[in-house]
Design a protein around this motif. Structure first.
Motif, mmCIF file in Angstrom:
data_model
loop_
_atom_site.group_PDB
_atom_site.id
_atom_site.type_symbol
_atom_site.label_atom_id
_atom_site.label_comp_id
_atom_site.label_asym_id
_atom_site.label_seq_id
_atom_site.Cartn_x
_atom_site.Cartn_y
_atom_site.Cartn_z
ATOM 1 N N ALA A 6 50.131 50.392 87.745
ATOM 2 C CA ALA A 6 50.069 51.420 86.714
ATOM 3 C C ALA A 6 50.964 52.602 87.042
ATOM 4 O O ALA A 6 51.526 53.226 86.152
ATOM 5 C CB ALA A 6 48.628 51.883 86.513
ATOM 6 N N SER A 7 51.134 52.917 88.322
ATOM 7 C CA SER A 7 51.959 54.057 88.704
ATOM 8 C C SER A 7 53.347 53.630 89.189
ATOM 9 O O SER A 7 54.122 54.459 89.629
ATOM 10 C CB SER A 7 51.255 54.868 89.781
ATOM 11 N N PHE A 8 53.657 52.351 89.110
ATOM 12 C CA PHE A 8 54.940 51.839 89.586
ATOM 13 C C PHE A 8 56.028 52.175 88.576
ATOM 14 O O PHE A 8 55.956 51.809 87.414
ATOM 15 C CB PHE A 8 54.856 50.319 89.788
ATOM 16 N N SER A 9 57.039 52.901 89.011
ATOM 17 C CA SER A 9 58.128 53.300 88.126
ATOM 18 C C SER A 9 59.422 53.310 88.923
ATOM 19 O O SER A 9 59.555 54.057 89.890
ATOM 20 C CB SER A 9 57.847 54.684 87.548
ATOM 21 N N VAL A 10 60.361 52.480 88.522
ATOM 22 C CA VAL A 10 61.644 52.396 89.209
ATOM 23 C C VAL A 10 62.727 52.834 88.230
ATOM 24 O O VAL A 10 62.784 52.354 87.109
ATOM 25 C CB VAL A 10 61.925 50.958 89.702
ATOM 26 N N GLU A 11 63.573 53.736 88.675
ATOM 27 C CA GLU A 11 64.658 54.230 87.829
ATOM 28 C C GLU A 11 65.691 53.129 87.595
ATOM 29 O O GLU A 11 66.024 52.384 88.522
ATOM 30 C CB GLU A 11 65.350 55.410 88.503
ATOM 31 N N PRO A 12 66.222 53.046 86.379
ATOM 32 C CA PRO A 12 67.272 52.056 86.101
ATOM 33 C C PRO A 12 68.470 52.199 87.038
ATOM 34 O O PRO A 12 69.092 51.218 87.409
ATOM 35 C CB PRO A 12 67.672 52.349 84.652
#
Length: 121
Positions: A6-12
Motif C-alpha cells: 500500500a505504501s510502495f511507490s517507485v518514481e518512473p
C-alpha cells in the motif's frame, strides 16, 4: 492488497534508469542515453535497489550483469513505464511545468534552467 504494498511507490525516473541500464549493461552508456552523469545513474539504481529490497545488478570493474532478481523485475518495469508513457500522452494537452533534476552545484542548475527557458519559453 497487502499493507506492505500500500505504501510502495517507485518514481518512473528510477524505473527508467533501471531499464536503460539493463538494456545497455554499461552504466556510462546508459547514463549518456538518459542525459545523466554516471554518478547520478548509479545513485538512482542504488535507491531503487533499496526500495525493492534486492540487488538488481552484479557489478565488477569489468562488467555489469542483471541479477536473477533484476531479470525477474525487468518485464514489470517495462510495463509500468509503458503505462506511465501512455498516461502522460493522454495528458499531453495539459499544461505541465518543466522539471529538471540537477545534482550539481547551484550555478549549474541556474545555467540549465536559463537554457531551458531560452529554448522553450
Amino acid at each position: 492488497m497487502s499493507s506492505s504494498y500500500a505504501s510502495f511507490s517507485v518514481e518512473p525516473r528510477l524505473l527508467r534508469a533501471f531499464v536503460t541500464a539493463a538494456e545497455e549493461l554499461h552504466f556510462t552508456r546508459a547514463a549518456a542515453r538518459l542525459y545523466l552523469a554516471q554518478q547520478a545513474l548509479s545513485r538512482d539504481i542504488r535507491r531503487l535497489e533499496r526500495e525493492v529490497g534486492a540487488e538488481l545488478f552484479s557489478r565488477t570493474t569489468r562488467a555489469v550483469a542483471l541479477t536473477a532478481e533484476g531479470e525477474r523485475l525487468l518485464p514489470y518495469a517495462r510495463r509500468v513505464l509503458a503505462a506511465y508513457e501512455e498516461f502522460a500522452a493522454a495528458c499531453a494537452g495539459e499544461s505541465r511545468p518543466l522539471l529538471v533534476d540537477v545534482g550539481g552545484p547551484v550555478s549549474t542548475g541556474r545555467r540549465v534552467l536559463a537554457e531551458a527557458r531560452r529554448t522553450a519559453p
